[in-house]
Enzyme design. Sequence first.
Site, PDB file in Angstrom:
ATOM      1  CG  HIS A   1      80.639 -38.079 -17.689  1.00 50.01           C
ATOM      2  ND1 HIS A   1      81.400 -37.015 -18.111  1.00 50.01           N
ATOM      3  CD2 HIS A   1      80.187 -37.743 -16.453  1.00 50.01           C
ATOM      4  CE1 HIS A   1      81.401 -36.083 -17.163  1.00 50.01           C
ATOM      5  NE2 HIS A   1      80.675 -36.513 -16.154  1.00 50.01           N
TER       6      HIS A   1
ATOM      7  CB  SER B   1      77.907 -35.512 -14.506  1.00 48.19           C
ATOM      8  OG  SER B   1      78.942 -36.238 -13.872  1.00 48.19           O
TER       9      SER B   1
END
Length: 158
Positions: free
Chosen positions: A112, A60
Amino acid sequence: MFLHIGWFHFAINMFALWSLGPLVERMYGSTRFATIYLLAGVIATVASYAFSEAISAGASGALFGLVGALLYFGLRDRSLFMKTLGPPLFIMLGLNVGLAFVLGASLDHSAHAGGLVGGFLMAGVVGLPDEHVKKRRLLFAGFALVASGALFWLGYNR
């Protein structure tokens, strides 16, 4: 970036790569795309190392790097970006920030954020195919190296 916690986790990340990857690859070209993806993933991992005590796995951070590359494109061609990619991208980012509050510690927010910034920086390093300003690329590369070094130092000394 290459390890996942279960098949569901892997499937979600691969769906995101399948959704975002072709767009970014068409915009930047295959070599630039691979560079952005891999180096944004490394910066995301270093950001996770700096700010998170939890075990980190998954792609991610690198995927957020692709979003960072799209934001870099938005700086280059703001009008086209806002007519096409901008609104859905901002909604997706808003939903991810909302998920941060709902899911809390089960997501690696540091990775992230690191991937998003890393992808933006790496897009600046490799540039879009029509960019030929070397000073800007060197500035982005220097900033990426300093930021990565600082994050590593923070993680090591935490």
